[in-house]
Design a protein around this motif. Structure first.
Motif, PDB file in Angstrom:
ATOM      1  N   GLU A  88     -49.631  -9.035  17.343  1.00 27.67           N
ATOM      2  CA  GLU A  88     -48.637  -9.689  16.482  1.00 27.67           C
ATOM      3  C   GLU A  88     -47.687  -8.657  15.890  1.00 27.67           C
ATOM      4  OE1 GLU A  88     -50.974 -11.933  13.665  1.00 27.67           O
ATOM      5  OE2 GLU A  88     -50.572 -13.794  14.739  1.00 27.67           O
ATOM      6  N   LEU A  89     -48.229  -7.523  15.480  1.00 24.48           N
ATOM      7  CA  LEU A  89     -47.417  -6.437  14.942  1.00 24.48           C
ATOM      8  C   LEU A  89     -46.442  -5.915  16.000  1.00 24.48           C
ATOM      9  CD1 LEU A  89     -46.709  -4.432  12.675  1.00 24.48           C
ATOM     10  CD2 LEU A  89     -48.526  -2.966  13.582  1.00 24.48           C
ATOM     11  N   VAL A  90     -46.937  -5.717  17.202  1.00 28.07           N
ATOM     12  CA  VAL A  90     -46.072  -5.245  18.293  1.00 28.07           C
ATOM     13  C   VAL A  90     -44.959  -6.257  18.553  1.00 28.07           C
ATOM     14  CG1 VAL A  90     -46.003  -4.735  20.772  1.00 28.07           C
ATOM     15  CG2 VAL A  90     -47.830  -3.794  19.359  1.00 28.07           C
ATOM     16  N   GLY A  91     -45.320  -7.530  18.589  1.00 22.05           N
ATOM     17  CA  GLY A  91     -44.305  -8.573  18.774  1.00 22.05           C
ATOM     18  C   GLY A  91     -43.278  -8.583  17.658  1.00 22.05           C
ATOM     19  N   ASP A  92     -43.747  -8.401  16.427  1.00 20.05           N
ATOM     20  CA  ASP A  92     -42.831  -8.360  15.286  1.00 20.05           C
ATOM     21  C   ASP A  92     -41.930  -7.133  15.331  1.00 20.05           C
ATOM     22  OD1 ASP A  92     -43.677 -10.759  14.311  1.00 20.05           O
ATOM     23  OD2 ASP A  92     -44.925  -9.927  12.709  1.00 20.05           O
ATOM     24  N   PHE A  94     -40.837  -5.697  18.101  1.00 25.03           N
ATOM     25  CA  PHE A  94     -39.801  -6.027  19.079  1.00 25.03           C
ATOM     26  C   PHE A  94     -38.789  -7.012  18.498  1.00 25.03           C
ATOM     27  CE2 PHE A  94     -42.824  -4.588  22.456  1.00 25.03           C
ATOM     28  CZ  PHE A  94     -41.981  -3.626  23.002  1.00 25.03           C
ATOM     29  N   PHE A  95     -39.277  -8.004  17.753  1.00 28.74           N
ATOM     30  CA  PHE A  95     -38.384  -8.983  17.124  1.00 28.74           C
ATOM     31  C   PHE A  95     -37.494  -8.300  16.086  1.00 28.74           C
ATOM     32  CE2 PHE A  95     -38.363 -13.455  14.972  1.00 28.74           C
ATOM     33  CZ  PHE A  95     -37.041 -13.608  15.325  1.00 28.74           C
ATOM     34  N   PHE A  96     -38.061  -7.358  15.342  1.00 27.18           N
ATOM     35  CA  PHE A  96     -37.293  -6.619  14.345  1.00 27.18           C
ATOM     36  C   PHE A  96     -36.208  -5.784  15.023  1.00 27.18           C
ATOM     37  CE2 PHE A  96     -36.470  -3.343  11.148  1.00 27.18           C
ATOM     38  CZ  PHE A  96     -36.376  -4.112  10.002  1.00 27.18           C
ATOM     39  N   ALA A  97     -36.564  -5.127  16.128  1.00 28.70           N
ATOM     40  CA  ALA A  97     -35.571  -4.339  16.876  1.00 28.70           C
ATOM     41  C   ALA A  97     -34.456  -5.241  17.412  1.00 28.70           C
ATOM     42  CB  ALA A  97     -36.252  -3.587  18.016  1.00 28.70           C
ATOM     43  N   PHE A  98     -34.845  -6.399  17.940  1.00 33.57           N
ATOM     44  CA  PHE A  98     -33.846  -7.367  18.405  1.00 33.57           C
ATOM     45  C   PHE A  98     -32.954  -7.807  17.253  1.00 33.57           C
ATOM     46  CE2 PHE A  98     -32.746 -11.896  18.890  1.00 33.57           C
ATOM     47  CZ  PHE A  98     -31.921 -11.810  20.007  1.00 33.57           C
ATOM     48  N   SER A  99     -33.546  -8.031  16.088  1.00 36.42           N
ATOM     49  CA  SER A  99     -32.775  -8.450  14.917  1.00 36.42           C
ATOM     50  C   SER A  99     -31.782  -7.374  14.487  1.00 36.42           C
ATOM     51  CB  SER A  99     -33.712  -8.781  13.752  1.00 36.42           C
ATOM     52  OG  SER A  99     -34.537  -9.868  14.072  1.00 36.42           O
ATOM     53  N   TYR A 131     -18.448 -16.352  11.350  1.00 38.09           N
ATOM     54  CA  TYR A 131     -19.173 -15.297  12.047  1.00 38.09           C
ATOM     55  C   TYR A 131     -20.060 -14.467  11.113  1.00 38.09           C
ATOM     56  CZ  TYR A 131     -16.810 -16.394  16.339  1.00 38.09           C
ATOM     57  OH  TYR A 131     -16.368 -17.050  17.463  1.00 38.09           O
ATOM     58  N   LEU A 132     -19.891 -14.615   9.830  1.00 40.21           N
ATOM     59  CA  LEU A 132     -20.766 -13.956   8.863  1.00 40.21           C
ATOM     60  C   LEU A 132     -22.181 -14.537   8.918  1.00 40.21           C
ATOM     61  CD1 LEU A 132     -20.923 -11.872   6.549  1.00 40.21           C
ATOM     62  CD2 LEU A 132     -20.243 -13.712   4.991  1.00 40.21           C
ATOM     63  N   SER A 133     -22.320 -15.732   9.463  1.00 43.59           N
ATOM     64  CA  SER A 133     -23.628 -16.378   9.552  1.00 43.59           C
ATOM     65  C   SER A 133     -24.622 -15.569  10.385  1.00 43.59           C
ATOM     66  CB  SER A 133     -23.482 -17.777  10.147  1.00 43.59           C
ATOM     67  OG  SER A 133     -22.988 -17.708  11.471  1.00 43.59           O
ATOM     68  N   VAL A 134     -24.138 -14.861  11.398  1.00 44.27           N
ATOM     69  CA  VAL A 134     -25.041 -14.091  12.256  1.00 44.27           C
ATOM     70  C   VAL A 134     -25.677 -12.931  11.488  1.00 44.27           C
ATOM     71  CG1 VAL A 134     -25.231 -12.742  14.373  1.00 44.27           C
ATOM     72  CG2 VAL A 134     -23.806 -14.795  14.339  1.00 44.27           C
ATOM     73  N   PRO A 135     -24.891 -12.033  10.872  1.00 47.49           N
ATOM     74  CA  PRO A 135     -25.565 -10.945  10.148  1.00 47.49           C
ATOM     75  C   PRO A 135     -26.373 -11.422   8.942  1.00 47.49           C
ATOM     76  CG  PRO A 135     -23.173 -10.740   9.937  1.00 47.49           C
ATOM     77  CD  PRO A 135     -23.441 -11.835  10.908  1.00 47.49           C
ATOM     78  N   VAL A 136     -25.909 -12.447   8.250  1.00 50.50           N
ATOM     79  CA  VAL A 136     -26.666 -12.952   7.099  1.00 50.50           C
ATOM     80  C   VAL A 136     -28.001 -13.531   7.563  1.00 50.50           C
ATOM     81  CG1 VAL A 136     -26.717 -14.747   5.318  1.00 50.50           C
ATOM     82  CG2 VAL A 136     -24.682 -13.344   5.601  1.00 50.50           C
ATOM     83  N   GLY A 137     -27.970 -14.367   8.594  1.00 47.92           N
ATOM     84  CA  GLY A 137     -29.198 -14.971   9.102  1.00 47.92           C
ATOM     85  C   GLY A 137     -30.199 -13.941   9.593  1.00 47.92           C
ATOM     86  N   PHE A 138     -29.713 -12.931  10.313  1.00 42.83           N
ATOM     87  CA  PHE A 138     -30.642 -11.936  10.839  1.00 42.83           C
ATOM     88  C   PHE A 138     -31.063 -10.914   9.787  1.00 42.83           C
ATOM     89  CE2 PHE A 138     -29.828 -13.881  14.852  1.00 42.83           C
ATOM     90  CZ  PHE A 138     -31.035 -13.714  15.513  1.00 42.83           C
ATOM     91  N   ALA A 139     -30.269 -10.701   8.756  1.00 43.85           N
ATOM     92  CA  ALA A 139     -30.721  -9.876   7.635  1.00 43.85           C
ATOM     93  C   ALA A 139     -31.866 -10.583   6.916  1.00 43.85           C
ATOM     94  CB  ALA A 139     -29.569  -9.584   6.680  1.00 43.85           C
ATOM     95  N   PHE A 140     -31.719 -11.893   6.683  1.00 47.78           N
ATOM     96  CA  PHE A 140     -32.809 -12.669   6.092  1.00 47.78           C
ATOM     97  C   PHE A 140     -34.051 -12.612   6.988  1.00 47.78           C
ATOM     98  CE2 PHE A 140     -30.171 -15.965   3.454  1.00 47.78           C
ATOM     99  CZ  PHE A 140     -29.791 -14.954   2.605  1.00 47.78           C
ATOM    100  N   THR A 141     -33.836 -12.712   8.297  1.00 45.99           N
ATOM    101  CA  THR A 141     -34.943 -12.678   9.250  1.00 45.99           C
ATOM    102  C   THR A 141     -35.691 -11.353   9.158  1.00 45.99           C
ATOM    103  OG1 THR A 141     -33.799 -14.183  10.757  1.00 45.99           O
ATOM    104  CG2 THR A 141     -35.527 -12.800  11.707  1.00 45.99           C
ATOM    105  N   MET A 142     -34.960 -10.254   9.060  1.00 43.66           N
ATOM    106  CA  MET A 142     -35.591  -8.941   8.959  1.00 43.66           C
ATOM    107  C   MET A 142     -36.413  -8.826   7.678  1.00 43.66           C
ATOM    108  SD  MET A 142     -32.403  -6.758  10.477  1.00 43.66           S
ATOM    109  CE  MET A 142     -33.014  -5.173   9.970  1.00 43.66           C
TER     110      MET A 142
END
Length: 165
Positions: A88-92, A94-99, A131-142
């Motif tokens: 799960e950590l490894v997956g996270d 990779f997800f964090f790097a993608f984010s 287009y601000l929605s993309v960085p805001v959404g992925f900042a929240f995701t991180m």
């Protein structure tokens, strides 16, 4: 401090609820105007599209917060708990790097549209806001990914929200 704790628990829910409420209201207004008043408005479809875009990227963060984002976890269910946590950590990671990649790309696109000051056709709002929605959404995701992993390291089980089709 109490407000920050409340926002931490409910920020995405609040934003998603308000956006869904406004989406339904705006589309209901458009249906009323078109079929009852026989006079269609130009702006509701555009605004609802932009609200839906924001809804989508905030929804990614909400899914990560509730650990209900898409993942193939059938293998994790059969592994020992410690090994499953490692994967799960490894997956996270990779997800964090993608984010991070998406966040940087989103900031670049936002800056491009901010520099051009291009506006939307019907509403004349700057497209940079959309287009601000993309960085805001992925900042929240991180942030949510970091929070989930801190909980895991503290031994707090990050509950998965089960969905059935």
């Amino acid at each position: 401090m109490r407000y920050i704790s409340w926002l931490n628990k409910h920020l995405e829910e609040l934003l998603l609820g308000l956006s869904m409420l406004s989406f339904v209201f705006i589309m209901g207004l458009q249906v009323f105007m078109r079929y009852v008043m026989n006079n269609s408005l130009a702006w509701p479809e555009e605004l609802s599209r932009y609200i839906f875009i924001w809804f989508t990227f905030i929804g990614v963060s909400y899914a990560v917060k509730n650990n209900s984002h898409l993942r193939v976890d059938i293998i994790l269910n059969y592994l020992p708990k410690k090994l499953a946590r490692f994967f799960e950590l490894v997956g996270d990671i990779f997800f964090f790097a993608f984010s991070i990649v998406v966040l940087i790309a989103g900031i670049n696109v936002f800056n491009t549209f901010l520099g051009t000051m291009q506006t939307s056709p019907s509403l004349s709002i700057p497209l940079a806001v959309v287009y601000l929605s993309v960085p805001v959404g992925f900042a929240f995701t991180m942030v949510r990914l970091i929070q989930n992993n801190i909980k895991r390291f503290k031994g707090i089980e990050v509950e998965r929200e089960e969905t059935t089709l």
